[in-house]
Design a protein around this motif. Structure first.
Motif: not given
Length: 401
Positions: A105-110, A126-131, A134-141
């Motif tokens: 998904v990050l690749h597609q966002l790029d 912002i997504i990459r830095d926040t992930m 918080f590396p152990t929880i799910p992140h959603f776009a």
């Protein structure tokens, strides 16, 4: 569970913490970093058990700004964050739903940056830095375009060669989370959901959307958030030949010329360009009242473009059962609402001046009706709740995961 929602713009980050519920998430804390990169960024954070005054911070870029947000939401006394949801303006050509963020998904966002160079790059940072924080929880776009996927092909298709349409060049539409939140609010408030409705989301960025039975059938923005009605620093729809003319006028090589035109269309056009003033409707109206003819022209061009869009959608839908105003200007500027609707009485659109001018503190509820009793079209003023809508989608996706 507690959900962190991050709603980032080109120079600001709004954030909220929601408690997930059996039906609808409830907001516990809200905050904002504004003026990112200006040299005088400000930070505010408040909730039921704290109300920190606005303060100046160091935030020269989105990464510095999100660091301040992470520090705020991880301080003692704040509930532990279980998932993060992000507003992303453009998903690109291949992502077609709100989604769990994965490396793919990050690749597609790029790749989607080419469609939204004003908004997506900072959101991805912002997504990459926040992930990483918080590396152990799910992140959603959650994407601003998904709501408009119900537009018919005749509304989303550009009359250009097939090779470009196959690359994903089409009309996507934006402010979808705003529109969806309004439809959801109206349904849950037991208000009659109008069959033929127009939503005018008016702010620094503005769009008008046509809805049939709560589903988008057309909208003014297209491939990018630059087109449509006139906006704060964006021109809205232009003759394609004008863009070619601007490119021919630019100095430097091809890359420099494209960057110059892109900057002109996204940052140096619209109401601000016409008025010669900063991008702020309140100061523009003040200048117009003091006799500044450029400011008055800017206001007139803006309101006419929105009126034109509403009128065209009224005929497209075969009439209008309701008009909803939202966004910073749509919600707070009574004069803009009155001027936009001026002259539409023959269509059965009649504003009640007293209700329209009512201060926010005097409104009896968030779904504030401002149409006259003899108006055949209901006119509402409803605050957009993009963060709440993102939290709802995240809660739903967590249930599916």
């Amino acid at each position: 569970m507690h959900l962190l929602v991050i709603n980032s713009g080109s120079s600001s980050i709004k954030f909220s913490i929601f408690a997930s519920g059996t039906h609808s998430p409830g907001s516990l804390y809200e905050g904002e970093v504004s003026g990112i990169g200006s040299g005088h960024a400000t930070f505010r954070f408040h909730g039921s058990d704290r109300d920190q005054p606005s303060r100046t911070i160091q935030a020269d870029d989105p990464v510095e700004a999100i660091g301040q947000v992470v520090a705020a939401v991880t301080q003692p006394g704040i509930p532990q964050i279980d998932a993060v949801g992000y507003r992303v303006v453009h998903p690109g050509a291949k992502l077609d739903s709100h989604t769990l963020i994965t490396p793919e998904v990050l690749h597609q966002l790029d790749h989607a940056v080419a469609f939204a160079p004003l908004h997506d790059p900072s959101a991805i940072e912002i997504i990459r830095d926040t992930m990483a924080s918080f590396p152990t929880i799910p992140h959603f776009a959650c994407f601003d375009t998904i709501f408009h996927h119900t537009m018919p092909e005749t509304a989303s298709t550009y009359a250009i060669p097939l090779e470009y349409r196959q690359q994903g060049v089409r009309r996507y539409g934006f402010h979808g989370l705003s529109c969806e939140s309004i439809v959801t609010e109206m349904r849950e408030a037991s208000v009659y959901l109008p069959r033929r409705m127009v939503i005018a989301h008016l702010g620094s960025g503005s769009s008008v959307s046509a809805l049939l039975d709560g589903r988008s059938v057309d909208t003014t923005m297209g491939l990018t958030p630059t087109g449509g009605v006139v906006m704060g620093t964006r021109p809205g729809d232009l003759d394609p030949g004008l863009v070619l003319y601007l490119l021919r006028q630019m100095q430097g090589d091809r890359t420099q010329a494209f960057r110059a035109v892109e900057n002109l269309l996204n940052h140096s056009s619209g109401i601000a360009a016409l008025s010669g003033l900063p991008n702020d409707m309140r100061s523009t109206r003040k200048a117009a009242a003091e006799g500044n003819t450029s400011a008055q022209l800017a206001i007139d061009v803006f309101t006419r473009s929105v009126r034109k869009a509403i009128g065209s959608f009224a005929f497209l839908l075969g009439g209008l059962d309701a008009i909803v105003f939202t966004g910073g200007i749509g919600e707070h500027d009574a004069r803009s609402r009155a001027e936009i609707l001026a002259g539409l009485q023959p269509l059965g659109i009649i504003l009640d001046a007293t209700l329209n001018d009512a201060e926010k503190s005097a409104r009896q509820n968030e779904l504030w009706r401002i149409s006259a009793s003899n108006s055949s079209t209901a006119i509402f003023l409803i605050p957009a709740k993009e963060d709440w809508m993102i939290a709802r989608h995240v809660q739903c996706m967590l249930g599916d995961s």
